[in-house]
Scaffold this active site. Structure first.
Site, PDB file in Angstrom:
ATOM      1  N   GLU A   1     -40.554  52.204  27.631  1.00 48.03           N
ATOM      2  CA  GLU A   1     -39.595  53.192  27.111  1.00 48.03           C
ATOM      3  C   GLU A   1     -39.060  54.150  28.196  1.00 48.03           C
ATOM      4  OE1 GLU A   1     -40.905  53.705  22.526  1.00 48.03           O
ATOM      5  OE2 GLU A   1     -41.853  55.143  23.844  1.00 48.03           O
TER       6      GLU A   1
ATOM      7  N   SER B   1     -32.833  57.910  22.223  1.00 43.92           N
ATOM      8  CA  SER B   1     -32.798  58.627  23.497  1.00 43.92           C
ATOM      9  C   SER B   1     -31.771  58.083  24.482  1.00 43.92           C
ATOM     10  CB  SER B   1     -34.175  58.590  24.147  1.00 43.92           C
ATOM     11  OG  SER B   1     -35.020  59.452  23.438  1.00 43.92           O
TER      12      SER B   1
ATOM     13  N   TRP C   1     -41.187  62.748  12.541  1.00 48.87           N
ATOM     14  CA  TRP C   1     -40.147  61.917  13.154  1.00 48.87           C
ATOM     15  C   TRP C   1     -39.313  61.251  12.062  1.00 48.87           C
ATOM     16  CZ3 TRP C   1     -38.314  57.036  12.998  1.00 48.87           C
ATOM     17  CH2 TRP C   1     -37.512  56.602  14.063  1.00 48.87           C
TER      18      TRP C   1
ATOM     19  N   ARG D   1     -33.550  50.083  24.692  1.00 46.97           N
ATOM     20  CA  ARG D   1     -33.116  51.450  24.400  1.00 46.97           C
ATOM     21  C   ARG D   1     -33.233  52.377  25.602  1.00 46.97           C
ATOM     22  NH1 ARG D   1     -37.830  50.431  21.616  1.00 46.97           N
ATOM     23  NH2 ARG D   1     -39.667  51.675  22.126  1.00 46.97           N
ATOM     24  N   ASP D   2     -32.748  53.618  25.400  1.00 48.11           N
ATOM     25  CA  ASP D   2     -32.939  54.756  26.298  1.00 48.11           C
ATOM     26  C   ASP D   2     -32.191  54.628  27.631  1.00 48.11           C
ATOM     27  OD1 ASP D   2     -34.691  55.320  24.225  1.00 48.11           O
ATOM     28  OD2 ASP D   2     -36.490  54.799  25.356  1.00 48.11           O
TER      29      ASP D   2
ATOM     30  N   ASP E   1     -38.440  63.258  22.501  1.00 48.65           N
ATOM     31  CA  ASP E   1     -37.926  63.160  23.875  1.00 48.65           C
ATOM     32  C   ASP E   1     -36.795  64.122  24.248  1.00 48.65           C
ATOM     33  OD1 ASP E   1     -39.254  60.905  23.068  1.00 48.65           O
ATOM     34  OD2 ASP E   1     -37.671  59.513  23.595  1.00 48.65           O
TER      35      ASP E   1
END
Ligand code: FRU
Length: 719
Positions: A471, A353, A320, A423-424, A296
C-alpha cells in the site's frame, strides 16, 4: 429468535394478538424470522426452498447478505431452475404494515411474495434482478395493510421461474405500526454552512443517502449514515462551497427514524461545535478531524505559503467507511484550519488515497483554467460504488482556485484497473526525464511505476517490490548527508519500510532494503514533494489497534510532521527522522537540568510537572551504570533503552548510541506519545490516568547520567 411455529404458539403471540387493533406504536409481531431448523407450520412445496431455512448463500450462489441474524428463506436450492413455494399458516392482520426483507429475481407472479385474503392476492413484491450480474442483497419492503385490519391472511413465497435470477430470497416478516422503510426526497436551500445529522456511534445501522445539487444528474455524494433518534453525537456535511445552491437528499429510512430525519437540517453550527477542540480526548497539537474517522494523509502539497493536508475521512462516524478526502491548511504544519471535504464518494466509488501536486498548464492536457492548478491523483475505489461492476482505477481532480474547490476530471479514470486492489497513486514530476511519474501500489508487495507527459495518458514503465510491505507508496530523492552531489532514491511503503536505490525516470534499481524506519502506530505516511528549502517533510497516520479515541465524536490523529534526511550511520545509509522544527514554537514553559546523575530512590526532577501536552528533551549517557535508561509516561508507557539488546521500547530493532549518547525527544499529546531517539521514530496511543504523574525517569537498573534534561510544556494549536 423464534421459529415461525414457536412464535405463533407462544404465550407472547397470544398476548399480543389479543391486544387492541392498530394501537399507536404497538410492539412488532414477528410472522417469521426463519431462524429455526425447519419451516414449522409453513407448507413447503417443490424443491426450491429446501426443507429448512438456509444459513446464507447456497452452492453456486453469489454472496447473499442483508438478511437478519443467521437464517433466511432461500429459493436457490437446486439452483435457478428448481421451483417451489412456502405458504404461511393463516394469521390476523393486526398492525398497519407488513415489513420484510426480500432479494432475488424480479419476475411478476414467478419470483414473488404474495399476501392473500379470502383467496385473493391483495399485495405482492419481487426481488430486483432480471439480468445477469446484479446483487443478492436483501432489502426492506413494506406493505401498508391498514385497510385490511382484522382480516385473516396468508403469505405465499413463490419461485416458479427457471434460468437467470429464477429464485427469490425472503427474511424477517413482521407486522408493525411503522413501515420498514420510507423513501425520502427533500430539497434544502444551502444558506448556511452545514447539513447536520444526528447519528449513533458505530456502523451497525447505516442508511444510504444521496446528495444531488440542483440542476445536476450525478449525485455530489453518497454515504451510509447511522441516523439515530437518540444520537451519540452530531455530524455534518460541510457545504461551505455550495452556498446559494439547493441540495436534494434522497434515500430510504426505516419508518421509526422519521423523527431523526426531521432533525436533518441546514445550520450555521452543529451540536457540539461549542466544544470543538476542547473535548477531553482531543489532541492539542496534532491534526485530528473535526468529526468522524481519519486514516491516511493524502495529497500533501505546499502551495503559496500553505501546507495542504488531505486525508482519508469518514465524516459521518467513528469507524472506517464512506471514504472522502478531508482537507486542512496550515501556515506552519501545526495550526490547521479544516475546510470542506475535497473529494466525496460518487458513482466513481470511494475516494481512496493518493497525492497532490502543483501543475503548470504546459505540463498537462487537463482543461485547467489558469497558468497552474493544484491537482489530486486518487484511487476511485469502484468496488464500493453503487454502480455495479466497477473496479479500483486511478483518477484526477483539480482546483483552479488554489485548493478551495475541486472538480473531478470528466475523462476519469486516467489509468484503468491494472491488478488486484491497485491503489494510492503518488504522482511527481521528474525533471531530468521531463515527465510525470506515478508510483502505484499493485498487489502483494509489488508496486508499479507509470509515466506520462500530460497526466492523462499513462504508460507502465517498470515494477518494484518492497518485500513484506504494501500500500501507499512514497518515492523520493534525498541527498546523502546533505550533499547534493550524492543522492539516493527512497521507495517507501505503508508500514514505513523502505528500499534505497537509484532511479532514471523509468526504472528503480535497488541497492539495499527493506529497512524498517517506523515502529509502533504510524502507518501510510507520505511526504511533501515541493516543500520549501528542499525539506522532505513527512506526515503519517497514527492508527490504533485498540478502541481508538473512544467516546469522542472524532477518531485518531496524524503523527507530528517529521523531517527526513539520509545519513551514513556506521557506514550504512539510513533514513533519519527529526520532529519538524516548527514544533519548538509551541514551547510555553521550559524546565532544564544539566549534568546530573539520578539513582533509584532519588527525587525525580520531573515529578512536579503537570499537564498532558509536553516534550521531553534529553541527552542520556549510554555508559551510565543502569542497564535501562529512559522515561515512563503516565505510569504505563515506557520509552526506555536497554543495554542488553540496545532496544528502545517499541522499536523492533537495535538502536546504537551515537558517540556514547542517546538523544531523546518525546512528545506527549493527550492520547499519544512519539519518541525520537538518534534519528529513529516510534509512536503509540496512551491512556492518561488521573492522579498518575505525566512523566518519570526510569532508573530501575541503577544510576543514570543525564548530560541534559528539559521538559517543555507545549501550547495548544487550537486556542
Ligand atoms: C491504507 C489504505 C490505502 C487505501 C486507504 C483506504 O491505510 O488501505 O491503501 O487507499 O487506506 O482508506
Amino acid at each position: 429468535m423464534m421459529s415461525p411455529t414457536r412464535l405463533l404458539r407462544s404465550p407472547l403471540f397470544l398476548l399480543l394478538s389479543s391486544a387492541p387493533l392498530l394501537m399507536a406504536a404497538s410492539p412488532d409481531l414477528t410472522i417469521a424470522d426463519f431462524e429455526g431448523d425447519s419451516f414449522g407450520d409453513w407448507k413447503v412445496s417443490g424443491d426450491a426452498f429446501g426443507k429448512a431455512p438456509a444459513r446464507g448463500a447456497l452452492p453456486g450462489q453469489m454472496p447473499v447478505d442483508g438478511f437478519r441474524d443467521r437464517g433466511l428463506a432461500n429459493g436457490f436450492h437446486g439452483g435457478d431452475d428448481a421451483e417451489g413455494s412456502l405458504v404461511s399458516p393463516e394469521f390476523k392482520i393486526e398492525r398497519k404494515f407488513i415489513n420484510f426483507l426480500i432479494g432475488g429475481g424480479k419476475f411478476p407472479g414467478e419470483t414473488c411474495i404474495e399476501l392473500k385474503v379470502d383467496g385473493k392476492t391483495v399485495r405482492s413484491a419481487m426481488g430486483r434482478n432480471e439480468h445477469p450480474g446484479g446483487s443478492e442483497r436483501l432489502e426492506w419492503e413494506s406493505w401498508d395493510v391498514s385497510d385490511l385490519a382484522g382480516k385473516n391472511a396468508t403469505l405465499h413465497i413463490i419461485d416458479k421461474r427457471k434460468g437467470t435470477w429464477g429464485h427469490l430470497t425472503v427474511d424477517h416478516l413482521v407486522q408493525s405500526d411503522a413501515p420498514a422503510t420510507v423513501a425520502i426526497d427533500k430539497e434544502f436551500v444551502v444558506n448556511q454552512r452545514y447539513l447536520i445529522w444526528p447519528v449513533s456511534k458505530g456502523n451497525g445501522e447505516r442508511r444510504r443517502f444521496f446528495g444531488t445539487l440542483d440542476g445536476e444528474d450525478k449525485p455530489l455524494f453518497y454515504s451510509d449514515i447511522a441516523l439515530s433518534n437518540n444520537p451519540d453525537f452530531w455530524v455534518f456535511t460541510d457545504l461551505a462551497n455550495y452556498q446559494g445552491r439547493r441540495i436534494k437528499i434522497t434515500g430510504k429510512i426505516p419508518g421509526n427514524l422519521a423523527a431523526a430525519w426531521e432533525k436533518v437540517a441546514i445550520s450555521a453550527t452543529y451540536p457540539g461545535e461549542e466544544e470543538l477542540y476542547k473535548e477531553p480526548l482531543r489532541p492539542q497539537y496534532h491534526f485530528s478531524s473535526r468529526r468522524g474517522w481519519l486514516n491516511d494523509p493524502n495529497g500533501l502539497v505546499w502551495k503559496d505559503g500553505s501546507w495542504h493536508l488531505f486525508y482519508q475521512h469518514n465524516p459521518y462516524n467513528h469507524g472506517w467507511d464512506n471514504m472522502h478526502w478531508g482537507h486542512a491548511i496550515s501556515p506552519d504544519l501545526f495550526h490547521w484550519k479544516e475546510g470542506p471535504d475535497a473529494l466525496m464518494p460518487d458513482p466513481e466509488g470511494y475516494m481512496y488515497s493518493g497525492s497532490g501536486f502543483v501543475v503548470p498548464k504546459s505540463k498537462t492536457s487537463l482543461p485547467i483554467k489558469g497558468s497552474e492548478a493544484l491537482v489530486l491523483a486518487y484511487t476511485s475505489e469502484g468496488t464500493h460504488s453503487y454502480v455495479p461492476g466497477l473496479k479500483a482505477t486511478q483518477s484526477l481532480a483539480w482546483s483552479d482556485d488554489g485548493g478551495k474547490t475541486f472538480q473531478k476530471y470528466k475523462g476519469n479514470p486516467v489509468l484503468p484497473h491494472q491488478v488486484g486492489g491497485n491503489r494510492d497513486p503518488k504522482v511527481f514530476w521528474h525533471e531530468p526525464s521531463n515527465h510525470w511519474v506515478m508510483p502505484l501500489y499493485l498487489d502483494g508487495d509489488e508496486y508499479g511505476l507509470y509515466t506520462s507527459k500530460d497526466l492523462v495518458k499513462w504508460d507502465e514503465a517498470s515494477r518494484y517490490r518492497i518485500p513484506t510491505d504494501a500500500e501507499c507508496p512514497d518515492f523520493f530523492e534525498l541527498p546523502v548527508e546533505g550533499n547534493a552531489k550524492e543522492s539516493r532514491w527512497v521507495a517507501w511503503g505503508a508500514q514505513g519500510k523502505y528500499m534505497l536505490g537509484s532511479f532514471d525516470g523509468k526504472d528503480f534499481k535497488v541497492e539495499s532494503g527493506p529497512h524498517q524506519h517506523y515502529f509502533g502506530a504510524a502507518y501510510a505516511g507520505q511526504s511533501y514533494d515541493n516543500a520549501p528549502d528542499k525539506r522532505r517533510v513527512h506526515i503519517g497516520w497514527m492508527r490504533d489497534t485498540g478502541a481508538g479515541i473512544n467516546g469522542a465524536p472524532f477518531n485518531l490523529q496524524m503523527t507530528l510532521p517529521i523531517d527526513f534526511t539520509l545519513r551514513r550511520i556506521d557506514g550504512k545509509l539510513r533514513l533519519w527522522s527529526e520532529p519538524s522544527a516548527e514544533v519548538t514554537k509551541l514551547r510555553a514553559d521550559t524546565k532544564e537540568w544539566k549534568d546530573f546523575t539520578i539513582s533509584p530512590g532519588d527525587a525525580d526532577p520531573l515529578s512536579d510537572f503537570k499537564g498532558g501536552q509536553f516534550e521531553i528533551e534529553a541527552v542520556i549517557d549510554a555508559k551510565s551504570e543502569s542497564s535501562e535508561m529512559g522515561f515512563v509516561i503516565f505510569g504505563e508507557a515506557p520509552a526506555i533503552w536497554k543495554k542488553s539488546d540496545q532496544n528502545f521500547s517499541g522499536a523492533a530493532g537495535a538502536l546504537q548510541p551515537m558517540d556514547g549518547k542517546l538523544n531523546v525527544r518525546i512528545f506527549v499529546d493527550t492520547v499519544s506519545m512519539e519518541v525520537f531517539v538518534n534519528g529513529t521514530y516510534v509512536s503509540r496511543y496512551i491512556r492518561q490516568t488521573p492522579g498518575i504523574k505525566p512523566a518519570r525517569i526510569a532508573t530501575g537498573g541503577g544510576a543514570v547520567h543525564f548530560d541534559s534534561l528539559k521538559i517543555h510544556a507545549l501550547k495548544s494549536v487550537w486556542k
